[in-house]
Design a protein around this motif. Sequence first.
Motif, PDB file in Angstrom:
ATOM      1  N   ARG A  78       0.797  -1.221   0.000  1.00  0.00           N
ATOM      2  CA  ARG A  78       0.000   0.000   0.000  1.00  0.00           C
ATOM      3  C   ARG A  78       0.835   1.278   0.000  1.00  0.00           C
ATOM      4  NH1 ARG A  78      -2.760  -3.029  -1.709  1.00  0.00           N
ATOM      5  NH2 ARG A  78      -4.809  -3.804  -1.063  1.00  0.00           N
ATOM      6  N   LEU A 132      -8.082   1.519  -7.136  1.00  0.00           N
ATOM      7  CA  LEU A 132      -8.992   2.091  -6.144  1.00  0.00           C
ATOM      8  C   LEU A 132     -10.436   2.096  -6.630  1.00  0.00           C
ATOM      9  CD1 LEU A 132      -6.766   5.014  -4.861  1.00  0.00           C
ATOM     10  CD2 LEU A 132      -7.338   2.913  -3.635  1.00  0.00           C
ATOM     11  N   GLU A 138      -9.832   0.686   0.084  1.00  0.00           N
ATOM     12  CA  GLU A 138      -8.379   0.750   0.253  1.00  0.00           C
ATOM     13  C   GLU A 138      -7.883   2.184   0.114  1.00  0.00           C
ATOM     14  OE1 GLU A 138      -6.832  -2.512   0.910  1.00  0.00           O
ATOM     15  OE2 GLU A 138      -9.008  -2.613   1.130  1.00  0.00           O
ATOM     16  N   THR A 139      -6.638   2.409   0.478  1.00  0.00           N
ATOM     17  CA  THR A 139      -5.960   3.658   0.185  1.00  0.00           C
ATOM     18  C   THR A 139      -4.553   3.342  -0.293  1.00  0.00           C
ATOM     19  OG1 THR A 139      -5.421   5.873   1.014  1.00  0.00           O
ATOM     20  CG2 THR A 139      -4.996   4.047   2.504  1.00  0.00           C
ATOM     21  N   TYR A 180      -6.467  12.650  -1.693  1.00  0.00           N
ATOM     22  CA  TYR A 180      -6.656  13.288  -0.386  1.00  0.00           C
ATOM     23  C   TYR A 180      -6.300  14.767  -0.462  1.00  0.00           C
ATOM     24  CZ  TYR A 180      -5.873  14.263   4.601  1.00  0.00           C
ATOM     25  OH  TYR A 180      -5.895  14.797   5.861  1.00  0.00           O
ATOM     26  N   VAL A 191      -9.479   8.681   3.767  1.00  0.00           N
ATOM     27  CA  VAL A 191      -8.690   8.399   2.554  1.00  0.00           C
ATOM     28  C   VAL A 191      -9.093   7.102   1.860  1.00  0.00           C
ATOM     29  CG1 VAL A 191      -6.658   9.764   3.125  1.00  0.00           C
ATOM     30  CG2 VAL A 191      -6.847   7.447   4.031  1.00  0.00           C
ATOM     31  N   ARG A 192     -10.184   6.497   2.274  1.00  0.00           N
ATOM     32  CA  ARG A 192     -10.615   5.294   1.553  1.00  0.00           C
ATOM     33  C   ARG A 192     -10.932   5.644   0.098  1.00  0.00           C
ATOM     34  NH1 ARG A 192     -11.290   0.926   4.882  1.00  0.00           N
ATOM     35  NH2 ARG A 192     -12.033   1.263   7.014  1.00  0.00           N
ATOM     36  N   LYS A 194      -8.813   6.658  -2.015  1.00  0.00           N
ATOM     37  CA  LYS A 194      -8.037   7.813  -2.455  1.00  0.00           C
ATOM     38  C   LYS A 194      -6.539   7.528  -2.433  1.00  0.00           C
ATOM     39  CE  LYS A 194     -11.393  10.960  -0.320  1.00  0.00           C
ATOM     40  NZ  LYS A 194     -11.561  12.084   0.638  1.00  0.00           N
ATOM     41  N   LEU A 196      -3.006   9.124  -1.310  1.00  0.00           N
ATOM     42  CA  LEU A 196      -2.375  10.107  -0.433  1.00  0.00           C
ATOM     43  C   LEU A 196      -0.966  10.351  -0.956  1.00  0.00           C
ATOM     44  CD1 LEU A 196      -1.915  11.821   2.133  1.00  0.00           C
ATOM     45  CD2 LEU A 196      -1.365   9.687   3.339  1.00  0.00           C
TER      46      LEU A 196
END
Length: 351
Positions: A78, A132, A138-139, A180, A191-192, A194, A196
């Motif tokens: 991740r 995504l 997920e992030t 994000y 942030v799900r 998304k 970052l």
Amino acid sequence: MSTHDTGTAAAALPPPEHDDTNANGLPIDPRRWMSSLPDRALLSRISLPGTHDSIARYGYGSICQDQDLATQLANGIRVFDIRLRYLKGPDGRVNFAVHHSNYYQYAFFDSLYGGYGSDCKTFVLDDCLKFLAENKQETIVLLIKQEKDVQKALVFFDAFWNIVGNRDQYNGKPLDALVYAGRSVPRLGDVRGKILFVFVDGDEGKDDPEYKLNNPARGLYWGNIDYMVDALSPRPDQVTELDVENHYSDIMSAKWTKVSAHLQKTFESGPGATNQYVTFVSASRTPDVTHFPRSYADYLLPQLDAWLSTQLQVPRSKVPWGAHFGIVMMDFPTTSTIHLLIQASLSYQYV
């Protein structure tokens, strides 16, 4: 300018190589393992498997991974270390090639801005957005660093945000639902689905403040993490609440000593701690052929697995909140190591 998916993103994701189980022994698909975590989980308290120089699969002494980005995502990774080279095309638009030092990695940041040849195998932004869209809980954390042909921050960000902003309405979603928009450490619920972005500096231009990526429009800034960063005594130009182990050229035994000590410090941090701990289980002494990234991985990862397994077995009477390992950046991560980090995240008691 906005655009919808053009169909140029990567092909369907490959099936995952392994399954994990949650606290009840039920199978967890590594493509969707974060869906079992609570929205309140602070991202800095989640044990996150990551890869160092995530796209580096080409170049003498520069190969750090043997799986492409889509496969790493499917297998539970991740956090990704992405090194970008600023390139202006004949139409004046800028795209970014992915590099490891001087070696082009047959990858570009984006498929829509052109500038790449037919040999390009990976588009980072495309693969992440596609993943995504299919795994909405997920992030993805992208560590963004300039590599080769480094530009001043204003020039870099102008090109970077043009590319990212061009994805507004991708899959029918506004940009804030894809990337994000905050500038502080988020909770998972924020942030799900998304990306970052976390911006880091390299050594090129490090003495000129105009090259520091310290004012992003969105996302985080971590300064230069090519060295050890101690949250208790940060360097004058270092951000706070960040703790990093990154001795990337130590001999193997010395590297493991520092890795294990940093992981132990992370493990002992209480559930209320706000530091982001990052451990690089990666090193290289190229051109010494006995100390290439693969050699280090073969040496370090078995010890890492044994260490993680031991900590996961510490009785809850001693650590009621569970095991926490922070972000663990690896070369050639094994399925067993990813599994152990996911297990830690799934069993942790989040405040």
